[in-house]
Design a protein around this motif. Structure first.
Motif, PDB file in Angstrom:
ATOM      1  N   UNK A 118      40.285  45.784  42.202  1.00 20.75           N
ATOM      2  CA  UNK A 118      39.711  44.577  42.800  1.00 20.75           C
ATOM      3  C   UNK A 118      40.879  43.816  43.420  1.00 20.75           C
ATOM      4  N   UNK A 119      40.764  43.490  44.698  1.00 16.44           N
ATOM      5  CA  UNK A 119      41.836  42.799  45.402  1.00 16.44           C
ATOM      6  C   UNK A 119      41.426  41.357  45.666  1.00 16.44           C
ATOM      7  N   UNK A 120      42.323  40.433  45.361  1.00 20.71           N
ATOM      8  CA  UNK A 120      42.104  39.029  45.657  1.00 20.71           C
ATOM      9  C   UNK A 120      43.318  38.518  46.404  1.00 20.71           C
ATOM     10  N   UNK A 121      43.083  38.004  47.592  1.00 15.02           N
ATOM     11  CA  UNK A 121      44.147  37.474  48.430  1.00 15.02           C
ATOM     12  C   UNK A 121      44.076  35.954  48.345  1.00 15.02           C
ATOM     13  N   UNK A 122      45.042  35.361  47.663  1.00 19.10           N
ATOM     14  CA  UNK A 122      45.040  33.910  47.510  1.00 19.10           C
ATOM     15  C   UNK A 122      46.109  33.256  48.386  1.00 19.10           C
ATOM     16  N   UNK A 123      46.684  34.032  49.311  1.00 19.41           N
ATOM     17  CA  UNK A 123      47.652  33.448  50.247  1.00 19.41           C
ATOM     18  C   UNK A 123      46.959  32.341  51.030  1.00 19.41           C
ATOM     19  N   UNK A 124      47.686  31.270  51.244  1.00 17.65           N
ATOM     20  CA  UNK A 124      47.136  30.162  52.017  1.00 17.65           C
ATOM     21  C   UNK A 124      46.418  29.134  51.159  1.00 17.65           C
ATOM     22  N   UNK A 125      46.087  29.477  49.920  1.00 16.93           N
ATOM     23  CA  UNK A 125      45.470  28.496  49.035  1.00 16.93           C
ATOM     24  C   UNK A 125      46.572  27.703  48.357  1.00 16.93           C
ATOM     25  N   UNK A 126      46.341  26.418  48.178  1.00 17.33           N
ATOM     26  CA  UNK A 126      47.343  25.589  47.522  1.00 17.33           C
ATOM     27  C   UNK A 126      46.659  24.535  46.680  1.00 17.33           C
ATOM     28  N   UNK A 127      47.417  24.000  45.754  1.00 19.04           N
ATOM     29  CA  UNK A 127      46.929  22.911  44.918  1.00 19.04           C
ATOM     30  C   UNK A 127      45.624  23.235  44.218  1.00 19.04           C
ATOM     31  N   UNK A 128      44.677  22.312  44.322  1.00 17.50           N
ATOM     32  CA  UNK A 128      43.381  22.442  43.657  1.00 17.50           C
ATOM     33  C   UNK A 128      42.621  23.677  44.141  1.00 17.50           C
ATOM     34  N   UNK A 129      42.757  24.001  45.421  1.00 16.09           N
ATOM     35  CA  UNK A 129      42.058  25.183  45.944  1.00 16.09           C
ATOM     36  C   UNK A 129      42.533  26.458  45.253  1.00 16.09           C
ATOM     37  N   UNK A 130      43.830  26.563  44.996  1.00 14.61           N
ATOM     38  CA  UNK A 130      44.358  27.745  44.318  1.00 14.61           C
ATOM     39  C   UNK A 130      43.943  27.758  42.853  1.00 14.61           C
ATOM     40  N   UNK A 131      44.028  26.607  42.206  1.00 14.70           N
ATOM     41  CA  UNK A 131      43.694  26.539  40.781  1.00 14.70           C
ATOM     42  C   UNK A 131      42.196  26.629  40.517  1.00 14.70           C
ATOM     43  N   UNK A 132      41.378  26.481  41.561  1.00 14.98           N
ATOM     44  CA  UNK A 132      39.928  26.660  41.441  1.00 14.98           C
ATOM     45  C   UNK A 132      39.454  27.844  42.279  1.00 14.98           C
ATOM     46  N   UNK A 133      40.329  28.833  42.464  1.00 16.49           N
ATOM     47  CA  UNK A 133      40.008  29.993  43.299  1.00 16.49           C
ATOM     48  C   UNK A 133      38.775  30.714  42.771  1.00 16.49           C
ATOM     49  N   UNK A 134      37.964  31.288  43.663  1.00 22.08           N
ATOM     50  CA  UNK A 134      36.763  32.027  43.245  1.00 22.08           C
ATOM     51  C   UNK A 134      37.068  33.168  42.276  1.00 22.08           C
ATOM     52  N   UNK A 135      38.294  33.628  42.266  1.00 22.90           N
ATOM     53  CA  UNK A 135      38.703  34.682  41.340  1.00 22.90           C
ATOM     54  C   UNK A 135      38.372  34.302  39.899  1.00 22.90           C
ATOM     55  N   UNK A 136      38.596  33.047  39.526  1.00 22.50           N
ATOM     56  CA  UNK A 136      38.379  32.622  38.146  1.00 22.50           C
ATOM     57  C   UNK A 136      36.910  32.715  37.754  1.00 22.50           C
ATOM     58  N   UNK A 137      36.034  32.381  38.678  1.00 25.40           N
ATOM     59  CA  UNK A 137      34.603  32.499  38.399  1.00 25.40           C
ATOM     60  C   UNK A 137      34.218  33.960  38.192  1.00 25.40           C
TER      61      UNK A 137
END
Length: 147
Positions: A118-137
């Motif tokens: 499973x690949x998750x690309x979180x490049x470009x996410x920062x701050x709250x957006x990164x810490x609430x990334x859809x990956x966690x859900x």
């Protein structure tokens, strides 16, 4: 009538074939019981440590989870932070900017090893957006039923 029976037989054979393929694929996936997760990051020095800590607090060091974090040629201290965290948390760290060859994607053996993950690309996410990334859900179900 013979054409109808022949067509019905072909449909049944195709159905059994598909069911068998699906069954074999699911058996292959559950036989190892491992989930491979590849996360790509870049230039996220201020937030990457919180991201990794949240990831592992969510999955509670689930033994079925194999995590690979790939740094995509960061220009900040993201690789240094990930190297340090790799000593604390059970993930593999890959840096695409090793030994002066920035921009490469890694060796073919590494790329082959990451296939089927499973690949998750979180490049470009920062701050709250990164810490609430859809990956966690999507990973929250790994600990369902655990006390």
């Amino acid at each position: 009538m013979k054409l109808f029976i022949l067509l019905l037989a072909l449909l049944l054979l195709a159905g059994f074939y598909l069911i068998r393929r699906i069954g074999l694929a699911s058996r292959r996936q559950t036989s190892s019981g491992r989930i491979k997760l590849v996360i790509t990051v870049k230039d996220q020095e201020p937030w990457v440590e919180g991201f990794v800590r949240k990831l592992y607090s969510l999955v509670k060091n689930n033994s079925r989870l194999d995590v690979v974090i790939v740094d995509n040629s960061s220009c900040d201290r993201t690789p240094d932070i990930l190297k340090r965290l790799a000593g604390v948390y059970p993930f593999r760290f890959l840096n695409t900017c090793e030994s002066g060859s920035c921009g490469t994607t890694g060796s073919s053996s590494q790329e082959g090893e990451l296939n089927g993950a499973m690949h998750f690309d979180v490049r470009g996410l920062s701050g709250k957006d990164l810490l609430d990334a859809p990956l966690f859900y999507r990973l929250s179900h790994l600990n369902e039923g655990k006390s």
